[in-house]
Motif scaffolding. Structure first.
Motif, PDB file in Angstrom:
ATOM      1  N   TRP A   1       0.801  -1.229   0.000  1.00 45.53           N
ATOM      2  CA  TRP A   1       0.000   0.000   0.000  1.00 45.53           C
ATOM      3  C   TRP A   1       0.833   1.277   0.000  1.00 45.53           C
TER       4      TRP A   1
ATOM      5  N   ARG B   1       0.707   3.937  -4.762  1.00 43.64           N
ATOM      6  CA  ARG B   1      -0.624   4.453  -5.110  1.00 43.64           C
ATOM      7  C   ARG B   1      -1.366   3.566  -6.110  1.00 43.64           C
TER       8      ARG B   1
ATOM      9  N   VAL C   1      -4.516   1.621  -5.154  1.00 38.68           N
ATOM     10  CA  VAL C   1      -5.844   2.243  -5.034  1.00 38.68           C
ATOM     11  C   VAL C   1      -6.733   1.745  -6.172  1.00 38.68           C
TER      12      VAL C   1
ATOM     13  N   GLN D   1       1.378   7.257   4.552  1.00 38.75           N
ATOM     14  CA  GLN D   1       1.137   7.336   3.107  1.00 38.75           C
ATOM     15  C   GLN D   1       0.270   6.141   2.665  1.00 38.75           C
ATOM     16  N   SER D   2       0.555   4.970   3.209  1.00 35.97           N
ATOM     17  CA  SER D   2      -0.252   3.783   2.885  1.00 35.97           C
ATOM     18  C   SER D   2      -1.685   3.979   3.358  1.00 35.97           C
TER      19      SER D   2
ATOM     20  N   HIS E   1      -3.544   6.010   0.950  1.00 34.44           N
ATOM     21  CA  HIS E   1      -3.973   5.218  -0.213  1.00 34.44           C
ATOM     22  C   HIS E   1      -5.185   4.345   0.132  1.00 34.44           C
ATOM     23  N   GLN E   2      -5.182   3.818   1.330  1.00 37.43           N
ATOM     24  CA  GLN E   2      -6.342   3.000   1.721  1.00 37.43           C
ATOM     25  C   GLN E   2      -7.604   3.855   1.891  1.00 37.43           C
TER      26      GLN E   2
ATOM     27  N   LYS F   1      -0.286  13.850  -2.084  1.00 34.44           N
ATOM     28  CA  LYS F   1      -1.683  13.808  -2.550  1.00 34.44           C
ATOM     29  C   LYS F   1      -1.766  14.290  -3.985  1.00 34.44           C
TER      30      LYS F   1
ATOM     31  N   ASP G   1      -7.677  14.194  -4.696  1.00 39.27           N
ATOM     32  CA  ASP G   1      -7.851  13.344  -3.506  1.00 39.27           C
ATOM     33  C   ASP G   1      -8.850  13.908  -2.493  1.00 39.27           C
TER      34      ASP G   1
END
Ligand code: BG6
Length: 487
Positions: free
Chosen positions: A159, A162, A165, A221-222, A225-226, A304, A308
């Motif tokens: 994750w 990106r 996603v 950061q993961s 993305h989640q 981002k 987003d």
């Protein structure tokens, strides 16, 4: 009969299981490997040294080369893949209104990034949902319960990348389209906040994927993305299944201050945000202000794209689901004290609480308080989708299992849920964790049992797999039959 009538008529009583802990058949019918298929069992003698797995690429490679599947119990589970009809018949006998399951992503997209889905995998869940619907059991389906396809770890660094996603969004759309007439309740990620405690299980990246000092950055950061993946799934669900509902799900942790010392209180609030940050983003549709200072203090910059913020804002969840097993005590850093255990977290020992065989602090009243905290904050329906006692069970000579400790644990938690409903909380259901004994998430052992239904299998994968009823089976059956009035 108690005089209280706390649970609404349509309350969703049931149980919760996860594909990686029950299905087995890890390489059948085209399924790809998942991150859980390479997690090694923790033997009883090593339990004390147990650490949440955060392997390196080399360690995963070693697991891949190890064909002794007995070392990896999630590869064989409790053979639910072949025995689901028998198990669902038992759930029906228990009176379940609902069963929470997860789809193993790798049965649908074996590598996670495949162009087309695996028909045999789709067919398996068709049959499973048909079986549930035949018995009038409402499926509640988690899209991702520690089952990210391993290829996404090895090829993309999980994750942190990106690209996941859109892989996830495609997977979500595929299953929504396929099961739109069979499944109305969905959950995006199991315990999404576990990425802070378990970066591999939650974020599907490896220790050597992250440079020294960069772990927090990778975790947040993961998580970003989640959040996007979750929001895209919410958008797709509302488009494809307009009468469906989709929730987020977190480890429901309540953090008590160790003392009235103002620094303990602030520490508890900060720790509480390890839960609320995640639900804040997914229910309110934006990052909370307190994260700005946290990110600044910790040198974290979330990468981002321009769209987003709008994606998060426009696609908030319909309900909030949580697991609840224990509570936690927070203290200012200089505090010394005895620690209590947990699968994801450890905390200071709370002198007012007893603990399970595994050292988890049992706190039914904390559940009422936590449900109130969530409802005060969001005013959205809540769903307790995991709760239960992992314990050793003993089979008597006549085959009976007298698990009064489990009944006591569940009874007290259900009582407190009832009180929360009286407090005004909109609680829509309760699915006890592991209604049938399954492979433990944290240690992959069998001897830590949660079930109403006993499964004859030991920690080494030996046993007949025969299912039998514990005392708690008849007790929970009555609870459901009386809609929580007879506890
Ligand atoms: C939750 C997980 O954290 O706790 C489940 O969502 C897990 O997958 C459950 O099984 C109980 O944890 P354990 O380690 O006792 O199996």
């Amino acid at each position: 009969m108690s005089e209280l009538k706390q649970f609404p008529e349509n309350f969703l009583w049931g149980g919760a299981i996860a594909a990686n802990q029950v299905e087995g058949a890890f390489d059948e019918d085209g399924k790809g490997l998942s991150i859980s298929d390479v997690v090694k069992v923790v033997r009883p003698e090593d339990r004390k040294k147990m650490k949440i797995p955060f392997p390196t690429t080399a360690e995963v490679q070693e697991a891949l080369n190890d064909t002794n599947h007995k070392n990896y119990p999630k590869r064989y589970g409790i053979d639910f893949y072949h025995r689901y009809k028998e198990d669902i018949a038992l759930f029906k006998e228990l009176g379940f209104k609902t069963l929470r399951i997860s789809i193993a992503w790798g049965r649908i997209f074996p590598n996670g990034d495949d162009a087309t889905p695996n028909e045999a995998g789709l067919k398996f869940y068709d049959n499973l949902f048909d079986e549930l619907n035949k018995h009038g059991i409402e499926p509640v389906v988690t899209l991702s319960h520690y089952e990210t396809p391993l290829n996404l770890t090895l090829t993309y660094k999980g994750w942190t990348n990106r690209k996941l996603v859109d892989f996830f969004a495609k997977y979500a759309e595929t299953v929504f389209e396929r099961y739109k007439d069979k499944v109305k309740y969905w959950i995006t990620f199991n315990e999404i906040n576990c990425i802070l405690m378990a970066p591999y299980i939650g974020g599907a990246f490896l220790r050597d994927h992250v440079a020294d000092g960069e772990l927090l950055q990778a975790q947040f950061q993961s998580a970003h993305h989640q959040f996007l993946a979750s929001a895209k799934a919410v958008e797709a669900l509302h488009r494809i299944i307009p009468d469906g509902k989709i929730g987020c799900m977190v480890v429901g942790m309540i953090n008590y201050p160790n003392s009235p010392h103002p620094d303990d209180v602030m520490t508890a609030l900060t720790d509480q945000r390890n839960t609320f940050f995640f639900t804040d983003v997914m229910t309110r549709g934006h990052y909370p202000a307190y994260m700005t200072s946290f990110f600044k203090e910790n040198g974290i910059t979330i990468q981002k794209e321009a769209e987003d913020d709008a994606i998060l804002k426009n696609n908030v969840v319909d309900y909030v689901a949580l697991s609840y097993y224990m509570s936690s005590v927070s203290a200012r850093p200089e505090t010394e004290g005895e620690k209590a255990a947990g699968n994801l977290l450890s905390s200071l020992k709370n002198p007012y609480l007893e603990a399970s065989d595994w050292g988890w602090q049992i706190d039914p009243k904390g559940l009422r308080t936590l449900l109130n905290m969530f409802y005060d904050r969001y005013e959205k329906p809540l769903f307790v989708v995991e709760n239960g006692l992992g314990a050793f069970d003993e089979v008597e000579d006549d085959g009976s299992i007298h698990d009064d400790y489990r009944i006591a644990y569940l009874r007290e938690h259900i009582k407190e849920m009832g009180k929360a409903i009286e407090d005004g909380v909109d609680l829509i259901g309760y699915t006890a964790w592991g209604p049938i004994d399954l492979i433990s998430f944290s240690t992959s052992e069998m001897s830590k049992r949660y079930g109403f239904i006993y499964v004859d299998q030991d920690d080494y994968g030996n046993g007949s797999l025969k299912r039998s009823k514990k005392d708690s089976f008849y007790w929970y059956q009555k609870v459901i039959e009386t809609n929580g009035e007879e506890l």
